[in-house]
Design a protein around this motif. Sequence first.
Motif, PDB file in Angstrom:
ATOM      1  N   ALA A   2       0.824  -1.209   0.000  1.00 47.15           N
ATOM      2  CA  ALA A   2       0.000   0.000   0.000  1.00 47.15           C
ATOM      3  C   ALA A   2       0.856   1.255   0.000  1.00 47.15           C
ATOM      4  O   ALA A   2       0.367   2.328  -0.341  1.00 47.15           O
ATOM      5  CB  ALA A   2      -0.926  -0.003   1.219  1.00 47.15           C
ATOM      6  N   LEU A   3       2.099   1.132   0.389  1.00 49.42           N
ATOM      7  CA  LEU A   3       3.035   2.259   0.394  1.00 49.42           C
ATOM      8  C   LEU A   3       4.089   2.038  -0.687  1.00 49.42           C
ATOM      9  O   LEU A   3       4.775   1.013  -0.688  1.00 49.42           O
ATOM     10  CB  LEU A   3       3.731   2.383   1.756  1.00 49.42           C
ATOM     11  CG  LEU A   3       2.936   3.010   2.893  1.00 49.42           C
ATOM     12  CD1 LEU A   3       3.741   2.931   4.181  1.00 49.42           C
ATOM     13  CD2 LEU A   3       2.576   4.451   2.575  1.00 49.42           C
ATOM     14  N   GLU A   4       4.249   3.013  -1.553  1.00 49.14           N
ATOM     15  CA  GLU A   4       5.273   2.888  -2.593  1.00 49.14           C
ATOM     16  C   GLU A   4       6.658   2.751  -1.983  1.00 49.14           C
ATOM     17  O   GLU A   4       7.528   2.052  -2.517  1.00 49.14           O
ATOM     18  CB  GLU A   4       5.220   4.101  -3.525  1.00 49.14           C
ATOM     19  CG  GLU A   4       6.170   4.002  -4.708  1.00 49.14           C
ATOM     20  CD  GLU A   4       6.042   5.179  -5.658  1.00 49.14           C
ATOM     21  OE1 GLU A   4       6.875   5.263  -6.573  1.00 49.14           O
ATOM     22  OE2 GLU A   4       5.138   5.999  -5.474  1.00 49.14           O
ATOM     23  N   SER A   5       6.865   3.391  -0.829  1.00 53.30           N
ATOM     24  CA  SER A   5       8.172   3.336  -0.169  1.00 53.30           C
ATOM     25  C   SER A   5       8.513   1.940   0.327  1.00 53.30           C
ATOM     26  O   SER A   5       9.673   1.669   0.669  1.00 53.30           O
ATOM     27  CB  SER A   5       8.216   4.329   0.996  1.00 53.30           C
ATOM     28  OG  SER A   5       7.206   4.038   1.951  1.00 53.30           O
ATOM     29  N   THR A   6       7.525   1.048   0.381  1.00 58.30           N
ATOM     30  CA  THR A   6       7.775  -0.334   0.810  1.00 58.30           C
ATOM     31  C   THR A   6       8.286  -1.203  -0.332  1.00 58.30           C
ATOM     32  O   THR A   6       9.008  -2.184  -0.107  1.00 58.30           O
ATOM     33  CB  THR A   6       6.476  -0.948   1.370  1.00 58.30           C
ATOM     34  OG1 THR A   6       6.090  -0.222   2.534  1.00 58.30           O
ATOM     35  CG2 THR A   6       6.647  -2.413   1.735  1.00 58.30           C
ATOM     36  N   LEU A   7       7.938  -0.852  -1.564  1.00 60.36           N
ATOM     37  CA  LEU A   7       8.227  -1.739  -2.693  1.00 60.36           C
ATOM     38  C   LEU A   7       9.720  -1.961  -2.899  1.00 60.36           C
ATOM     39  O   LEU A   7      10.170  -3.107  -3.019  1.00 60.36           O
ATOM     40  CB  LEU A   7       7.591  -1.185  -3.966  1.00 60.36           C
ATOM     41  CG  LEU A   7       6.074  -1.323  -4.053  1.00 60.36           C
ATOM     42  CD1 LEU A   7       5.533  -0.547  -5.253  1.00 60.36           C
ATOM     43  CD2 LEU A   7       5.674  -2.788  -4.142  1.00 60.36           C
ATOM     44  N   GLU A   8      10.502  -0.887  -2.950  1.00 61.98           N
ATOM     45  CA  GLU A   8      11.920  -1.048  -3.261  1.00 61.98           C
ATOM     46  C   GLU A   8      12.668  -1.843  -2.193  1.00 61.98           C
ATOM     47  O   GLU A   8      13.423  -2.772  -2.519  1.00 61.98           O
ATOM     48  CB  GLU A   8      12.583   0.307  -3.497  1.00 61.98           C
ATOM     49  CG  GLU A   8      14.062   0.214  -3.903  1.00 61.98           C
ATOM     50  CD  GLU A   8      14.307  -0.740  -5.073  1.00 61.98           C
ATOM     51  OE1 GLU A   8      15.307  -1.492  -5.034  1.00 61.98           O
ATOM     52  OE2 GLU A   8      13.498  -0.754  -6.028  1.00 61.98           O
ATOM     53  N   SER A  41      -1.309 -15.733 -11.547  1.00 63.00           N
ATOM     54  CA  SER A  41      -0.196 -15.460 -12.458  1.00 63.00           C
ATOM     55  C   SER A  41       1.175 -15.681 -11.815  1.00 63.00           C
ATOM     56  O   SER A  41       2.200 -15.500 -12.475  1.00 63.00           O
ATOM     57  CB  SER A  41      -0.277 -14.020 -12.973  1.00 63.00           C
ATOM     58  OG  SER A  41      -1.513 -13.782 -13.611  1.00 63.00           O
ATOM     59  N   VAL A  42       1.198 -16.032 -10.526  1.00 60.09           N
ATOM     60  CA  VAL A  42       2.464 -16.139  -9.800  1.00 60.09           C
ATOM     61  C   VAL A  42       2.513 -17.441  -9.005  1.00 60.09           C
ATOM     62  O   VAL A  42       1.535 -18.181  -8.939  1.00 60.09           O
ATOM     63  CB  VAL A  42       2.660 -14.934  -8.850  1.00 60.09           C
ATOM     64  CG1 VAL A  42       2.750 -13.635  -9.634  1.00 60.09           C
ATOM     65  CG2 VAL A  42       1.523 -14.864  -7.819  1.00 60.09           C
ATOM     66  N   ASP A  43       3.676 -17.711  -8.403  1.00 62.99           N
ATOM     67  CA  ASP A  43       3.843 -18.897  -7.557  1.00 62.99           C
ATOM     68  C   ASP A  43       3.495 -18.620  -6.104  1.00 62.99           C
ATOM     69  O   ASP A  43       3.093 -19.521  -5.365  1.00 62.99           O
ATOM     70  CB  ASP A  43       5.291 -19.388  -7.624  1.00 62.99           C
ATOM     71  CG  ASP A  43       5.703 -19.786  -9.021  1.00 62.99           C
ATOM     72  OD1 ASP A  43       4.922 -20.491  -9.689  1.00 62.99           O
ATOM     73  OD2 ASP A  43       6.803 -19.384  -9.458  1.00 62.99           O
ATOM     74  N   VAL A  44       3.690 -17.382  -5.673  1.00 60.17           N
ATOM     75  CA  VAL A  44       3.459 -17.023  -4.275  1.00 60.17           C
ATOM     76  C   VAL A  44       3.138 -15.534  -4.205  1.00 60.17           C
ATOM     77  O   VAL A  44       3.653 -14.738  -4.999  1.00 60.17           O
ATOM     78  CB  VAL A  44       4.694 -17.379  -3.404  1.00 60.17           C
ATOM     79  CG1 VAL A  44       5.944 -16.683  -3.906  1.00 60.17           C
ATOM     80  CG2 VAL A  44       4.453 -17.049  -1.936  1.00 60.17           C
ATOM     81  N   VAL A  45       2.279 -15.178  -3.263  1.00 58.65           N
ATOM     82  CA  VAL A  45       1.903 -13.780  -3.031  1.00 58.65           C
ATOM     83  C   VAL A  45       2.470 -13.344  -1.688  1.00 58.65           C
ATOM     84  O   VAL A  45       2.278 -14.018  -0.669  1.00 58.65           O
ATOM     85  CB  VAL A  45       0.375 -13.600  -3.028  1.00 58.65           C
ATOM     86  CG1 VAL A  45       0.003 -12.156  -2.706  1.00 58.65           C
ATOM     87  CG2 VAL A  45      -0.222 -14.022  -4.367  1.00 58.65           C
ATOM     88  N   VAL A  46       3.154 -12.211  -1.691  1.00 57.56           N
ATOM     89  CA  VAL A  46       3.721 -11.635  -0.478  1.00 57.56           C
ATOM     90  C   VAL A  46       2.929 -10.379  -0.115  1.00 57.56           C
ATOM     91  O   VAL A  46       2.827  -9.450  -0.927  1.00 57.56           O
ATOM     92  CB  VAL A  46       5.207 -11.281  -0.693  1.00 57.56           C
ATOM     93  CG1 VAL A  46       5.706 -10.333   0.387  1.00 57.56           C
ATOM     94  CG2 VAL A  46       6.051 -12.545  -0.731  1.00 57.56           C
ATOM     95  N   LEU A  47       2.365 -10.352   1.072  1.00 62.18           N
ATOM     96  CA  LEU A  47       1.729  -9.146   1.600  1.00 62.18           C
ATOM     97  C   LEU A  47       2.814  -8.384   2.347  1.00 62.18           C
ATOM     98  O   LEU A  47       3.232  -8.761   3.439  1.00 62.18           O
ATOM     99  CB  LEU A  47       0.557  -9.500   2.513  1.00 62.18           C
ATOM    100  CG  LEU A  47      -0.530 -10.393   1.892  1.00 62.18           C
ATOM    101  CD1 LEU A  47      -1.703 -10.573   2.860  1.00 62.18           C
ATOM    102  CD2 LEU A  47      -1.020  -9.842   0.559  1.00 62.18           C
ATOM    103  N   ALA A  48       3.302  -7.312   1.740  1.00 61.64           N
ATOM    104  CA  ALA A  48       4.594  -6.751   2.126  1.00 61.64           C
ATOM    105  C   ALA A  48       4.594  -6.003   3.447  1.00 61.64           C
ATOM    106  O   ALA A  48       5.665  -5.770   4.009  1.00 61.64           O
ATOM    107  CB  ALA A  48       5.097  -5.823   1.014  1.00 61.64           C
ATOM    108  N   GLN A  49       3.436  -5.594   3.956  1.00 64.77           N
ATOM    109  CA  GLN A  49       3.397  -4.803   5.189  1.00 64.77           C
ATOM    110  C   GLN A  49       2.739  -5.598   6.312  1.00 64.77           C
ATOM    111  O   GLN A  49       1.763  -6.318   6.096  1.00 64.77           O
ATOM    112  CB  GLN A  49       2.639  -3.504   4.935  1.00 64.77           C
ATOM    113  CG  GLN A  49       3.368  -2.591   3.965  1.00 64.77           C
ATOM    114  CD  GLN A  49       2.487  -1.490   3.404  1.00 64.77           C
ATOM    115  OE1 GLN A  49       2.334  -1.349   2.192  1.00 64.77           O
ATOM    116  NE2 GLN A  49       1.895  -0.696   4.283  1.00 64.77           N
ATOM    117  N   ALA A  50       3.286  -5.453   7.517  1.00 71.55           N
ATOM    118  CA  ALA A  50       2.762  -6.201   8.662  1.00 71.55           C
ATOM    119  C   ALA A  50       1.284  -5.906   8.894  1.00 71.55           C
ATOM    120  O   ALA A  50       0.537  -6.774   9.362  1.00 71.55           O
ATOM    121  CB  ALA A  50       3.573  -5.870   9.911  1.00 71.55           C
TER     122      ALA A  50
END
Length: 216
Positions: A115-121, A174-183
């Motif tokens: 949800a935060l662009e700053s988390t992606l990189e 479309s993928v092998d696994v989904v990561v929910l990047a934020q706690a």
Amino acid sequence: MPRIGFLHTAQVHVPTFEALVGDADDSSSCAHRVEPDLLVQVRRNGPTADVEEATLAVLHQLADNGVDVIVCTCSTLGSVAEAVGARLPVPVLRVDRPMARAAVQAGSRIAVIAALESTLEPTRALLAAEARSEGASLTIIDVGVPDAWAAFESGDSDGYLRQVADAARSIAESVDVVVLAQASMMGAAAMLTDLRRPVLVSPVLAVQHAVSASSR
């Protein structure tokens, strides 16, 4: 008695991680610091020297509180916390590292929901580092959910989690696994149990790792 320190950037994480530690090991205790300004600073300016210095000061305070291990629960700030935490006498873990390791082991096509662009990189960099250590190649697909963060900040937890779950569902086949990047996305996993792909969230895996580390 094992003691785990947590650096949060949102108050909502305190009861979540307190409960997770109790479930994992009821003999462990917790110390929490909530520093929302650190997230504001790193989103605005990036991981500057000022952000590093402020993060290190908070980590020192947790270490002085007698903790055996510290977990930074903010994915945007996690790489900073791990880097400066190397100066402390106790280990410092970013919340998403055990999740990233599990994701790399689960498949080569990974969707990152943020949800935060700053988390992606920082999440991409962490996944790439874990892939290198495993000798694996990755395809990472970013899935931003920018409107969801406004719901989170306004206290609309249900709306936030629903948008996260919808984004995960849209890419899962479309993928092998989904990561929910934020706690903060942990609750969305319960909405996705019907998917045929694994959906990984960081809090439980991080707490399991921290409890294990604090007991050594």
